[in-house]
Design a protein around this motif. Sequence first.
Motif: not given
Length: 210
Positions: A150, A158, A199
Amino acid sequence: MKQLLPPIWLGTLLLAGVAQAQDAAGEQRYAPCASCHGDAAQGDQAQGAPRLNHLSAVYITAQLEKFSAGQRGGADASPQAQAMAAMARTLPDEQAMLEVAVYISALDSPASPATVAGDPALGADYYRQLCGACHAAGAVGNKALHSPRLAGSDDWYLQAQLEAFRSGQRGAHPDDRTGRQMRAMAATLPDDQAVRNVVAYLRELAEPAE
Ligand code: HEC
Ligand code: HEC
């Protein structure tokens, strides 16, 4: 006496040749993708097309297979995800998906600028409690658990994917085992602010934008 090339060298040369041929094939296969994802697979927010070059070839291939099989980008998904599914179906087979995936994962670009406002410190708490077990420290991903990297992903992407999981636009297909797993996890974030916080934390793990 004439020197013969030891078989082991011959094998290495042949392999190098195969790798080169695959590189060229991957580059050709990527050409139609660049109009949305960019020349270096750096992504294009205006088209909703994410950065891809931080992802492993294995994850890229797995997602292309899902799009192609309708497990992702099906009737309930966003129009962008459906457009991507149509693109994945232009790749004839798994070998073609692997070739383009290997090519993409070797590309490079700086991370995109931060666009999502959240509290990274609060996000770090959520990440440690709810996400780190699968996505690993530093959000580098865990191959054995099929969980992707990620760190380095666009923050807007995201956020959009977490929202898609939460609303069932992604991860609802009965055959999408890993997507269903992630959908259940996305649901554990209490609200949209928590999504933005996690995020914002993940964006901090990316290398700085240029
Ligand atoms: C018409 C624009 C467009 C084209 C052309 C396109 N894509 Fe995409 N791609 C997208 C969009 C939009 C998404 C995000 C879908 C979503 O929101 O779920 C995406 C998502 C992806 C993902 C998932 C990434 C992730 O982290 O989940 C992969 C992998 C991918 N594309 C690979 C490709 C490849 C390989 C090609 C060429 C064969 C290609 N794309 C062509 C628009 C495009
Ligand atoms: C049980 C393991 C597990 C946990 C815990 C988990 N994930 Fe995931 N996550 C996955 C898997 C597996 C995928 C790949 C889904 C797929 O194949 O479509 C994924 C995919 C994702 C994606 C999509 C990335 C992309 O590029 O396609 C995001 C974003 C994400 N996870 C964020 C999170 C966050 C934030 C948390 C914590 C709230 C979290 N995950 C917790 C397993 C997990």
